[in-house]
Write an enzyme that holds these catalytic residues in place. Structure first.
Site, PDB file in Angstrom:
ATOM      1  N   SER A 147       0.845  -1.205   0.000  1.00 56.84           N
ATOM      2  CA  SER A 147       0.000   0.000   0.000  1.00 56.84           C
ATOM      3  C   SER A 147       0.876   1.249   0.000  1.00 56.84           C
ATOM      4  O   SER A 147       0.615   2.209  -0.735  1.00 56.84           O
ATOM      5  CB  SER A 147      -0.944   0.013   1.207  1.00 56.84           C
ATOM      6  OG  SER A 147      -0.213  -0.047   2.408  1.00 56.84           O
ATOM      7  N   ASP A 205       5.899   2.744   6.807  1.00 53.21           N
ATOM      8  CA  ASP A 205       5.985   2.109   5.491  1.00 53.21           C
ATOM      9  C   ASP A 205       6.257   3.131   4.387  1.00 53.21           C
ATOM     10  O   ASP A 205       7.096   2.909   3.505  1.00 53.21           O
ATOM     11  CB  ASP A 205       4.682   1.355   5.159  1.00 53.21           C
ATOM     12  CG  ASP A 205       4.497   0.114   6.014  1.00 53.21           C
ATOM     13  OD1 ASP A 205       5.271  -0.076   6.962  1.00 53.21           O
ATOM     14  OD2 ASP A 205       3.573  -0.671   5.727  1.00 53.21           O
TER      15      ASP A 205
HETATM   16  N1  ADP Z   1      -0.175  -2.727  -7.157  1.00 49.71           N
HETATM   17  C1  ADP Z   1      -1.179  -2.089  -6.545  1.00 49.71           C
HETATM   18  N2  ADP Z   1      -2.054  -1.364  -7.265  1.00 49.71           N
HETATM   19  C2  ADP Z   1      -3.049  -0.720  -6.640  1.00 49.71           C
HETATM   20  N3  ADP Z   1      -3.298  -0.759  -5.317  1.00 49.71           N
HETATM   21  C3  ADP Z   1      -2.472  -1.463  -4.559  1.00 49.71           C
HETATM   22  C4  ADP Z   1      -1.372  -2.162  -5.129  1.00 49.71           C
HETATM   23  N4  ADP Z   1      -0.737  -2.780  -4.130  1.00 49.71           N
HETATM   24  C5  ADP Z   1      -1.421  -2.480  -2.991  1.00 49.71           C
HETATM   25  N5  ADP Z   1      -2.459  -1.689  -3.242  1.00 49.71           N
HETATM   26  C6  ADP Z   1      -3.419  -1.165  -2.253  1.00 49.71           C
HETATM   27  O1  ADP Z   1      -2.940  -1.484  -0.963  1.00 49.71           O
HETATM   28  C7  ADP Z   1      -3.857  -2.333  -0.256  1.00 49.71           C
HETATM   29  C8  ADP Z   1      -3.105  -3.370   0.559  1.00 49.71           C
HETATM   30  O2  ADP Z   1      -2.572  -2.715   1.657  1.00 49.71           O
HETATM   31  P1  ADP Z   1      -2.361  -3.378   3.066  1.00 49.71           P
HETATM   32  O3  ADP Z   1      -3.605  -4.058   3.538  1.00 49.71           O
HETATM   33  O4  ADP Z   1      -1.783  -2.315   3.892  1.00 49.71           O
HETATM   34  O5  ADP Z   1      -1.281  -4.505   2.805  1.00 49.71           O
HETATM   35  P2  ADP Z   1       0.274  -4.360   2.492  1.00 49.71           P
HETATM   36  O6  ADP Z   1       0.615  -2.922   2.540  1.00 49.71           O
HETATM   37  O7  ADP Z   1       0.926  -5.134   3.571  1.00 49.71           O
HETATM   38  O8  ADP Z   1       0.499  -5.019   1.173  1.00 49.71           O
HETATM   39  C9  ADP Z   1      -4.704  -2.964  -1.332  1.00 49.71           C
HETATM   40  O9  ADP Z   1      -5.981  -3.267  -0.787  1.00 49.71           O
HETATM   41  C10 ADP Z   1      -4.777  -1.870  -2.389  1.00 49.71           C
HETATM   42  O10 ADP Z   1      -5.780  -0.956  -2.051  1.00 49.71           O
HETATM   43  C1  PMV Z   2       1.051  -2.934  11.427  1.00 53.76           C
HETATM   44  C2  PMV Z   2       1.866  -1.757  10.902  1.00 53.76           C
HETATM   45  O1  PMV Z   2       2.872  -1.446  11.876  1.00 53.76           O
HETATM   46  C3  PMV Z   2       2.590  -2.113   9.606  1.00 53.76           C
HETATM   47  C4  PMV Z   2       1.657  -2.520   8.508  1.00 53.76           C
HETATM   48  O2  PMV Z   2       2.371  -2.972   7.395  1.00 53.76           O
HETATM   49  P1  PMV Z   2       1.620  -3.694   6.174  1.00 53.76           P
HETATM   50  O3  PMV Z   2       0.581  -2.759   5.655  1.00 53.76           O
HETATM   51  O4  PMV Z   2       1.041  -4.952   6.709  1.00 53.76           O
HETATM   52  O5  PMV Z   2       2.709  -3.915   5.148  1.00 53.76           O
HETATM   53  C5  PMV Z   2       0.937  -0.571  10.729  1.00 53.76           C
HETATM   54  C6  PMV Z   2       1.638   0.766  10.580  1.00 53.76           C
HETATM   55  O6  PMV Z   2       2.805   0.919  11.002  1.00 53.76           O
HETATM   56  O7  PMV Z   2       1.005   1.679  10.060  1.00 53.76           O
HETATM   57 MG    MG Z   3       0.081  -1.470   3.992  1.00 56.13          MG
END
Ligand code: ADP
Ligand code: PMV
Ligand code: MG
Length: 397
Positions: A147, A205
Site C-alpha cells: 500500500s 511504510d
Molecule cells: N499494485 C497495486 N495497485 C493498486 N493498489 C495497490 C497495489 N498494491 C497495494 N495496493 C493497495 O494497498 C492495499 C493493501 O494494503 P495493506 O492491507 O496495507 O497490505 P500491504 O501494505 O501489507 O500489502 C490494497 O488493498 C490496495 O488498495
Molecule cells: C502494522 C503496521 O505497523 C505495519 C503494517 O504494514 P503492512 O501494511 O502490513 O505492510 C501498521 C503501521 O505501522 O502503520
Molecule cells: Mg500497507
C-alpha cells in the site's frame, strides 16, 4: 519534462521489529526490499485521467471537468497535514460508486487515487490529461508494504504532473532521485494515501518507500540507519489474506480493553527494537557470528508478543515451526494475521539448508524468496534502466 511520460518506482519493506507498536508511538526498525512497485505516467487524450491498476483489477477513467467540480466542493480542506475527513471520503466513494465501508483492494486503491489526485491538484494546480499504470512485484496485502509503495509512487507521479516537484532525470542518466525537500513532500502525501487505505497508519511504510535503505521510525521521526550489516533474509508469504486496517483496529481495541496488560507488551517490543538497533550497530563494526543468536532470540520473543497482541495466525505458527525444524528463527512482518513472515539466515547458513527449508515451506502452500535489504527509495527511471520483465509490462499495457 513529464510531458514525454515518466516511469518511477518505490520499494516494499520488511519490518524487523516494532510493527503495531509503532502505531502507538514505539520504535520500529524497517528495511527496504528489492521488490518494487512501478508507475508509468503518460499524457493522454484531452480532458481525461485514466488509471490502470492491473494488480487489483482497476481500469477507470474520469473527465477532468468532473474531477474539478468534485474538488471545488471541498478544496479548502485539502492539506497534507490534515487527515482525510469522513465527509470527503464519503463524497469520493459516492462519486466513484464505491459502497460505504468497502475494504476490497480495488475500492481502497481507487479511493486513495482519487483523494490524492484531488488534494494534490487543489494545492498545486490542475492535473493534466494523463494515463497512469501501476504494476508491482510485491504481493498485495501480505505485510510487505504494497500500500505504501503504491501511495509513494502516486505521490511522486501526481506531484510531478502538477509541477510541484522537479524531474531530476537528466539526458543519458538511467535513474535519478529527488532532493531531500522533495522527498519530504512525496512522503507527506504518500502518508495521506496510506491514511485512506489503512485508517491510522504510523507512517513507517511510506518513509521506507520514500527513503529506502534501513531506518528507525518513531512518532514521525525518521532516522536512517547508516551502519547495517548485510543481513540475509528469507521472506515467506503464507498466502493467507488479511487487511492491515482491520488488524490495526483490533490491536487498538485490545489496548483499550486491557491497558495494564497490553501496554507493557508494547514497551517490551520497543525495547526489542532498541536492542536490535544496538546489536546491528555493533555487528556492522564487528561482523562476528556471535551476534546472530541474539538477533534470533529477539525474533522469537517478538513473535510471542505479536501473538499476545492478537495479530498471529495458525499459518504463521506453522511457518515458525517449519523454519525452527531447520534451526532457523522467524517472525511475522507487517500487520500479521496471515501475510508474510521473515526468517533470519546466518551468513554461513548453507544453500542446501535454505533449499530444504524452502521446500518444506512450499509444501505448506507458502511462497518463499531469499532477498537482500536496503534497496533505494522512490526512484525515477529511464527505460534503459528497467529489467526486461518490467519494461515488457509497462510497454505492452
Ligand atoms: N499494485 C497495486 N495497485 C493498486 N493498489 C495497490 C497495489 N498494491 C497495494 N495496493 C493497495 O494497498 C492495499 C493493501 O494494503 P495493506 O492491507 O496495507 O497490505 P500491504 O501494505 O501489507 O500489502 C490494497 O488493498 C490496495 O488498495
Ligand atoms: C502494522 C503496521 O505497523 C505495519 C503494517 O504494514 P503492512 O501494511 O502490513 O505492510 C501498521 C503501521 O505501522 O502503520
Ligand atoms: Mg500497507
Amino acid at each position: 519534462m513529464w510531458e514525454r511520460g515518466l516511469v518511477l518506482s518505490a520499494p516494499g519493506k520488511a519490518i524487523l521489529h516494532g510493527e503495531h507498536a509503532v502505531v502507538h508511538g514505539k520504535v520500529a526498525l524497517a528495511v527496504a526490499l528489492d521488490l518494487r512497485t512501478f508507475l508509468r505516467l503518460r499524457p493522454c487524450a484531452e480532458g481525461q485521467v485514466c488509471v490502470r491498476l492491473p494488480g487489483v483489477g482497476v481500469l477507470r477513467s474520469w473527465d477532468i471537468p468532473s474531477l474539478q467540480a468534485l474538488r471545488s466542493g471541498f478544496a479548502a480542506d485539502f492539506d497534507e497535514s490534515k487527515p482525510p475527513s469522513v465527509e470527503q471520503l464519503d463524497t469520493l466513494r459516492e462519486f466513484a460508486g464505491i459502497a460505504a465501508g468497502a475494504t476490497a483492494p480495488e475500492s481502497l486503491a481507487t479511493l486513495a487515487f482519487l483523494y490524492m489526485c484531488l488534494a494534490i491538484s487543489a494545492k498545486y494546480g490542475d492535473v493534466p490529461s494523463m494515463d497512469i499504470l501501476v504494476w508491482s512485484e510485491l504481493p498485495t496485502g501480505a505485510g510487505l508494504g504494497s500500500s505504501a509503495a503504491y501511495t509513494v509512487c502516486l505521490a511522486a507521479a501526481l506531484l510531478s504532473a502538477c509541477g510541484a516537484i522537479s524531474c531530476p532525470l537528466k539526458e543519458g542518466e538511467s535513474t535519478a532521485r529527488w532532493t531531500e525537500e522533495e522527498l519530504m513532500l512525496i512522503n507527506s502525501w504518500a502518508f495521506q494515501g496510506e491514511r485512506v487505505i489503512h485508517g491510522n497508519p504510523s507512517g513507517v511504510d511510506n518513509a521506507v518507500g520514500t527513503w529506502g535503505g534501513a531506518l528507525r521510525y518513531q512518532s514521525g521521526k525518521i532516522t536512517p540507519l547508516k551502519r547495517v550489516p548485510a543481513l540475509r533474509i528469507l521472506l515467506t508469504n503464507t498466502n493467507v489474506p488479511r487487511s492491515t486496517k482491520v488488524l490495526v483496529a483490533g490491536v487498538k481495541e485490545k489496548i483499550l480493553k486491557f491497558p495494564a496488560i497490553m501496554k507493557p507488551v508494547l514497551d517490551s517490543i520497543d525495547a526489542i527494537s532498541e536492542e536490535c538497533q544496538s546489536v546491528l550497530e555493533v555487528m556492522s563494526a564487528n561482523p562476528s557470528p556471535e551476534h546472530y543468536p541474539v538477533l534470533e532470540e529477539l525474533f522469537d520473543i517478538n513473535q510471542h508478543h505479536l501473538n499476545v497482541i492478537g495479530v498471529g495466525h495458525p499459518s504463521l505458527d506453522r511457518l515458525c515451526r517449519v523454519t525452527a525444524s531447520h534451526g532457523l528463527h522467524s517472525k511475522l512482518t507487517g500487520a500479521g494475521g496471515g501475510g508474510c513472515g521473515i526468517t533470519l539466515l546466518r551468513p554461513d547458513t548453507a544453500a542446501l539448508a535454505v533449499e530444504a527449508a524452502k521446500r518444506d515451506l512450499c509444501a505448506c502452500g507458502f511462497e518463499c524468496w531469499e532477498t537482500s535489504i536496503g534497496a533505494p527509495g522512490v526512484t525515477l527511471h529511464s527505460s534503459s534502466s528497467l529489467k526486461a520483465e518490467v519494461l515488457h509490462v509497462l510497454t505492452e499495457s
